[in-house]
Design a protein around this motif. Structure first.
Motif, PDB file in Angstrom:
ATOM      1  N   THR A   1       0.830  -1.196   0.000  1.00  0.00           N
ATOM      2  CA  THR A   1       0.000   0.000   0.000  1.00  0.00           C
ATOM      3  C   THR A   1       0.871   1.256   0.000  1.00  0.00           C
ATOM      4  O   THR A   1       2.072   1.204   0.317  1.00  0.00           O
ATOM      5  CB  THR A   1      -0.911   0.030   1.229  1.00  0.00           C
ATOM      6  N   GLU A   2       0.258   2.369  -0.367  1.00  0.00           N
ATOM      7  CA  GLU A   2       0.994   3.633  -0.384  1.00  0.00           C
ATOM      8  C   GLU A   2       1.611   3.930   0.975  1.00  0.00           C
ATOM      9  O   GLU A   2       2.765   4.356   1.076  1.00  0.00           O
ATOM     10  CB  GLU A   2       0.042   4.767  -0.788  1.00  0.00           C
ATOM     11  N   LYS A   3       0.851   3.676   2.044  1.00  0.00           N
ATOM     12  CA  LYS A   3       1.347   3.946   3.401  1.00  0.00           C
ATOM     13  C   LYS A   3       2.562   3.084   3.721  1.00  0.00           C
ATOM     14  O   LYS A   3       3.556   3.570   4.282  1.00  0.00           O
ATOM     15  CB  LYS A   3       0.232   3.682   4.414  1.00  0.00           C
ATOM     16  N   THR A   4       2.495   1.811   3.348  1.00  0.00           N
ATOM     17  CA  THR A   4       3.612   0.902   3.639  1.00  0.00           C
ATOM     18  C   THR A   4       4.846   1.292   2.853  1.00  0.00           C
ATOM     19  O   THR A   4       5.964   1.335   3.402  1.00  0.00           O
ATOM     20  CB  THR A   4       3.218  -0.540   3.312  1.00  0.00           C
ATOM     21  N   GLU A   5       4.679   1.575   1.568  1.00  0.00           N
ATOM     22  CA  GLU A   5       5.833   1.942   0.748  1.00  0.00           C
ATOM     23  C   GLU A   5       6.478   3.230   1.243  1.00  0.00           C
ATOM     24  O   GLU A   5       7.706   3.351   1.280  1.00  0.00           O
ATOM     25  CB  GLU A   5       5.423   2.068  -0.721  1.00  0.00           C
ATOM     26  N   PHE A   6       5.641   4.196   1.632  1.00  0.00           N
ATOM     27  CA  PHE A   6       6.229   5.438   2.139  1.00  0.00           C
ATOM     28  C   PHE A   6       6.926   5.214   3.477  1.00  0.00           C
ATOM     29  O   PHE A   6       7.951   5.843   3.760  1.00  0.00           O
ATOM     30  CB  PHE A   6       5.169   6.530   2.289  1.00  0.00           C
ATOM     31  N   SER A   7       6.400   4.325   4.289  1.00  0.00           N
ATOM     32  CA  SER A   7       7.042   4.026   5.570  1.00  0.00           C
ATOM     33  C   SER A   7       8.452   3.485   5.350  1.00  0.00           C
ATOM     34  O   SER A   7       9.401   3.879   6.034  1.00  0.00           O
ATOM     35  CB  SER A   7       6.201   3.016   6.353  1.00  0.00           C
ATOM     36  N   HIS A   8       8.608   2.582   4.373  1.00  0.00           N
ATOM     37  CA  HIS A   8       9.942   2.071   4.053  1.00  0.00           C
ATOM     38  C   HIS A   8      10.849   3.184   3.532  1.00  0.00           C
ATOM     39  O   HIS A   8      12.034   3.263   3.888  1.00  0.00           O
ATOM     40  CB  HIS A   8       9.838   0.964   2.997  1.00  0.00           C
ATOM     41  N   LEU A   9      10.292   4.043   2.701  1.00  0.00           N
ATOM     42  CA  LEU A   9      11.065   5.143   2.139  1.00  0.00           C
ATOM     43  C   LEU A   9      11.517   6.117   3.228  1.00  0.00           C
ATOM     44  O   LEU A   9      12.671   6.556   3.252  1.00  0.00           O
ATOM     45  CB  LEU A   9      10.223   5.853   1.083  1.00  0.00           C
ATOM     46  N   GLU A  10      10.614   6.453   4.133  1.00  0.00           N
ATOM     47  CA  GLU A  10      10.949   7.376   5.218  1.00  0.00           C
ATOM     48  C   GLU A  10      12.055   6.800   6.095  1.00  0.00           C
ATOM     49  O   GLU A  10      12.951   7.526   6.550  1.00  0.00           O
ATOM     50  CB  GLU A  10       9.709   7.666   6.057  1.00  0.00           C
ATOM     51  N   GLU A  11      12.010   5.493   6.327  1.00  0.00           N
ATOM     52  CA  GLU A  11      13.049   4.865   7.143  1.00  0.00           C
ATOM     53  C   GLU A  11      14.415   4.988   6.475  1.00  0.00           C
ATOM     54  O   GLU A  11      15.431   5.210   7.147  1.00  0.00           O
ATOM     55  CB  GLU A  11      12.697   3.398   7.375  1.00  0.00           C
ATOM     56  N   VAL A  12      14.462   4.860   5.148  1.00  0.00           N
ATOM     57  CA  VAL A  12      15.729   5.021   4.427  1.00  0.00           C
ATOM     58  C   VAL A  12      16.271   6.436   4.608  1.00  0.00           C
ATOM     59  O   VAL A  12      17.473   6.635   4.845  1.00  0.00           O
ATOM     60  CB  VAL A  12      15.542   4.697   2.928  1.00  0.00           C
ATOM     61  N   VAL A  13      15.399   7.429   4.498  1.00  0.00           N
ATOM     62  CA  VAL A  13      15.835   8.819   4.686  1.00  0.00           C
ATOM     63  C   VAL A  13      16.375   9.024   6.092  1.00  0.00           C
ATOM     64  O   VAL A  13      17.414   9.676   6.300  1.00  0.00           O
ATOM     65  CB  VAL A  13      14.668   9.781   4.389  1.00  0.00           C
ATOM     66  N   LYS A  14      15.690   8.459   7.084  1.00  0.00           N
ATOM     67  CA  LYS A  14      16.148   8.606   8.470  1.00  0.00           C
ATOM     68  C   LYS A  14      17.515   7.964   8.673  1.00  0.00           C
ATOM     69  O   LYS A  14      18.389   8.523   9.345  1.00  0.00           O
ATOM     70  CB  LYS A  14      15.129   7.967   9.421  1.00  0.00           C
ATOM     71  N   ARG A  15      17.707   6.786   8.093  1.00  0.00           N
ATOM     72  CA  ARG A  15      19.006   6.118   8.240  1.00  0.00           C
ATOM     73  C   ARG A  15      20.135   6.962   7.687  1.00  0.00           C
ATOM     74  O   ARG A  15      21.196   7.097   8.314  1.00  0.00           O
ATOM     75  CB  ARG A  15      18.971   4.770   7.510  1.00  0.00           C
ATOM     76  N   LEU A  16      19.921   7.528   6.500  1.00  0.00           N
ATOM     77  CA  LEU A  16      20.968   8.346   5.897  1.00  0.00           C
ATOM     78  C   LEU A  16      21.124   9.678   6.622  1.00  0.00           C
ATOM     79  O   LEU A  16      22.227  10.223   6.703  1.00  0.00           O
ATOM     80  CB  LEU A  16      20.673   8.559   4.418  1.00  0.00           C
ATOM     81  N   ALA A  17      20.029  10.202   7.167  1.00  0.00           N
ATOM     82  CA  ALA A  17      20.124  11.453   7.927  1.00  0.00           C
ATOM     83  C   ALA A  17      20.957  11.257   9.190  1.00  0.00           C
ATOM     84  O   ALA A  17      21.653  12.176   9.636  1.00  0.00           O
ATOM     85  CB  ALA A  17      18.727  11.957   8.281  1.00  0.00           C
ATOM     86  N   LEU A  18      20.899  10.063   9.777  1.00  0.00           N
ATOM     87  CA  LEU A  18      21.724   9.783  10.949  1.00  0.00           C
ATOM     88  C   LEU A  18      23.196   9.633  10.587  1.00  0.00           C
ATOM     89  O   LEU A  18      24.074   9.843  11.422  1.00  0.00           O
ATOM     90  CB  LEU A  18      21.233   8.510  11.650  1.00  0.00           C
ATOM     91  N   SER A  19      23.455   9.252   9.342  1.00  0.00           N
ATOM     92  CA  SER A  19      24.854   9.040   8.945  1.00  0.00           C
ATOM     93  C   SER A  19      25.576  10.338   8.626  1.00  0.00           C
ATOM     94  O   SER A  19      26.808  10.374   8.635  1.00  0.00           O
ATOM     95  CB  SER A  19      24.913   8.114   7.723  1.00  0.00           C
ATOM     96  N   ARG A  20      24.832  11.401   8.344  1.00  0.00           N
ATOM     97  CA  ARG A  20      25.452  12.674   7.960  1.00  0.00           C
ATOM     98  C   ARG A  20      24.758  13.825   8.672  1.00  0.00           C
ATOM     99  O   ARG A  20      23.800  14.408   8.180  1.00  0.00           O
ATOM    100  CB  ARG A  20      25.377  12.858   6.441  1.00  0.00           C
ATOM    101  N   PHE A  21      25.257  14.131   9.867  1.00  0.00           N
ATOM    102  CA  PHE A  21      24.671  15.214  10.651  1.00  0.00           C
ATOM    103  C   PHE A  21      24.903  16.574  10.004  1.00  0.00           C
ATOM    104  O   PHE A  21      24.182  17.529  10.290  1.00  0.00           O
ATOM    105  CB  PHE A  21      25.257  15.215  12.063  1.00  0.00           C
ATOM    106  N   ASP A  22      25.916  16.659   9.128  1.00  0.00           N
ATOM    107  CA  ASP A  22      26.277  17.953   8.536  1.00  0.00           C
ATOM    108  C   ASP A  22      25.424  18.300   7.318  1.00  0.00           C
ATOM    109  O   ASP A  22      25.637  19.357   6.708  1.00  0.00           O
ATOM    110  CB  ASP A  22      27.747  17.946   8.134  1.00  0.00           C
TER     111      ASP A  22
END
Length: 613
Positions: free
Chosen positions: A164-185
């Motif tokens: 579903t759209e909600k599930t796919e976006f949830s996976h996508l948001e998690e990817v963004v969060k993971r990369l955001a944690l890797s680069r604080f700058d």
């Protein structure tokens, strides 16, 4: 048999896309990694319909030269490696040169980019079935924008497997969060269907980095975690590890980065489990955001298409460093060093009882005499089953001492706030189970059995470690059939086994004989224990199974030996236990991982009673 032939470029790219592009989240991962490799300081992400209709990533990185734009959509085209030696020191996130080609083969892709000082930007477009890119001028500031529309429009079978759209976006948001944690700058902004979801500003200080972690992982994680930074032998580990009491039912708050790359690695997971083994409640998972930095030449990141797995050149050293650093960080925490364990506010805890409570006054309860001191024990208990030859019972005798200094009998002596111990001074017992104490911040509640259980357990381990594990010869040696690899491993670690109380003798290429075992573990299945230890040694280079079995027995003894509920303690005895907790490693959790104490600050108490409103 059909004739062998070369695949068409389009079909080859679509097959490659199966490895790289699983869902919209896979596309975002590849595009964001390219942006970070390009030196971006700000990345804006727009998503529509969970990423199936539109994925747009815009960055302010170095951009792509106009002559390179068509080549950027070709397979095995990259600016990040040139020769084989470059693979041995990969310092970028994306380097295979397959991502854009794979994505463009299953979508309608537009790439617009401008380099520093260019008079104008250039744009290249391609569609899945038409692999000939079209290049034209465009307007764009320095940096790159990639638009991916209608994902899997030309592979309907793949599209049917999307959720579903909600599930796919949830996976996508998690990817963004993971990369955001890797680069604080780097600043990250995420919008879904035109609505802002994440707005993470670039962090320029430690406090701002903590705020980003709180935004991604939740404020409770930052409040209930330890910040670590350790370096040894060319390895550095830093970040945040959750307190054992802030555990999860699933392994969904675990982020581990190697040189900025998020990985899921069995060796890392094993080291973390070992570090938390003695303090984590059964079935719970630790929480952490950790970053390991090491020479890129000693880690291979090219062992998996999605680059989620790595291979360390010296896995034993990495495992030992991870375990020892986390184990020490968790062990060194004392009640005054960190926030109180996670708590659930229960209004009933502050409900007044008619008649009130008097310190230590409960009908039908007998006082306990306290054998205390730097290693306090309760005088009227004995282990439920004494080991052979009095091995542990002799050590217990050495633990029974009187306290060297008297403990204040008044609830809260007159003193400066800084002189009040972290757990304060006892006021009373509650239902024979909890100790109520007052410290400089407010009210402290202690589960006296759980707390004394941990104190006793740690003292037993210290006593055992000082003397070691004694061996007990077997009347009839136990033979084991093993693989030659396992038998060779046993030979290689023979001295290590001997220090732990095992005597193993090689009987043949694929057989061993167990001649001696640790007397404390005489009830264990020795052959199975040796097999399990060898499996760990072959997989991870180390094992703590023998120590874990030993500790299970000591924990059982400590549980039976700890003060029981519904026993009356004097104020002196309660204060003695509080002082022992402050001096004992891991005293925030009992042997089973449950919290031993919590705190209600004056501000929290004021809120409960609506004071100041």
């Amino acid at each position: 048999m059909p004739k062998i032939h070369l695949l068409s470029p389009r079909l080859a790219n679509q097959i490659a896309a199966g490895e790289v592009v699983e869902r919209p989240a896979s596309v975002i991962k590849e595009l964001l990694e390219n942006s970070l490799d390009a030196g971006a300081t700000r990345i804006d992400i727009d998503v529509e319909e969970g990423g199936v209709k539109l994925l747009r990533v815009r960055d302010d990185g170095c951009g792509i030269d106009p002559d390179d734009l068509p080549l950027a959509l070709s397979r095995h085209a990259t600016s990040k490696i040139v020769e084989l030696d470059d693979l041995e020191r990969v310092a970028t996130l994306g380097f295979r040169g397959e991502a854009l080609a794979s994505v463009s083969s299953v979508s309608r892709l537009t790439l617009t980019s401008a380099i520093e000082g260019a008079e104008q930007a250039w744009q290249v477009e391609t569609e899945g079935r038409d692999m000939q890119p079209r290049v034209q001028p465009a307007a764009h500031p320095r940096g790159t924008t990639v638009e991916v529309r209608d994902l899997f429009f030309n592979t309907p079978a793949r599209r049917k497997f999307l959720r579903t759209e909600k599930t796919e976006f949830s996976h996508l948001e998690e990817v963004v969060k993971r990369l955001a944690l890797s680069r604080f700058d780097v600043a990250f902004n995420l919008r879904h269907n035109g609505k802002p979801v994440l707005a993470l500003r670039a962090a320029q200080s430690e406090a701002e980095a903590r705020r980003r972690v709180a935004s991604v992982c939740g404020p409770a994680f930052v409040e209930q975690s330890l910040q670590i930074d350790s370096e040894r032998g060319g390895l550095r580990l830093w970040g945040w590890v959750g307190l054992p009491t802030f555990s999860r039912s699933q392994a969904d708050l675990q982020y581990f980065y190697v040189n900025g790359r998020l990985i899921r690695d069995k060796l890392v997971a094993h080291a973390v489990r070992q570090a938390y083994r003695d303090v984590l409640y059964n079935g719970r998972h630790p929480t952490f955001v950790l970053f390991m930095e090491l020479d890129p030449a000693v880690v291979d990141v090219n062992v998996h298409p999605t680059k989620h797995e790595v291979r360390f050149r010296d896995s034993r050293m990495v495992h030992d460093f991870l375990f020892s650093t986390l184990h020490r960080a968790l062990a060194e925490q004392r009640p005054g060093d960190s926030p109180a364990p996670a708590q659930t506010t229960v209004p009933e805890l502050i409900t007044a009882r008619p008649g009130g409570l008097a310190a230590g006054e409960f009908a039908g309860q007998q006082p306990i005499a306290l054998d205390s001191g730097a290693g306090s024990q309760w005088s009227n208990w004995t282990p439920p089953e004494r080991p052979a030859a009095g091995e542990v019972s002799q050590q217990l005798q050495g633990l029974r001492q009187l306290y060297a200094e008297p403990v204040p009998s008044q609830p809260l002596p007159v003193s400066e706030p800084g002189e009040i111990p972290p757990l304060g001074y006892a006021l009373a017992q509650l239902h024979g189970v909890y100790i109520l104490a007052e410290n400089a911040e407010g009210l402290v509640l202690v589960d006296m059995h759980a707390a004394h259980e941990r104190v006793t357990y740690e003292r037993l381990k210290q006593a055992m470690d000082s003397e070691g594990l004694r061996s007990q010869p077997l009347l009839v040696p136990e033979s084991m059939a093993l693989s030659q690899r396992e038998a060779d491993c046993a030979d290689e670690h023979a001295d290590w086994f001997a220090r732990l109380g095992f005597e193993l003798q090689r009987m043949g290429p694929e057989s061993l004989a167990i001649r001696e075992i640790p007397s404390l573990l005489r009830q264990a299945d020795a052959a199975q224990l040796v097999r399990d230890v060898l499996a760990d040694l072959l997989e991870y280079g180390s094992s703590d199974r023998i120590q874990a079995h030993r500790n299970e027995l000591l924990a059982t003894m400590a549980c039976h030996g700890a003060v029981r509920a519904n026993r009356r303690l004097t104020l002196t005895e309660m204060n003695a236990l509080l002082r022992d907790m402050e001096a004992t490693e891991r005293s925030g959790q009992c042997n089973h991982g449950r919290p031993t104490w919590t705190r209600l600050s004056l501000a929290e108490l004021d809120r409960l009673f609506l004071r100041g409103r």
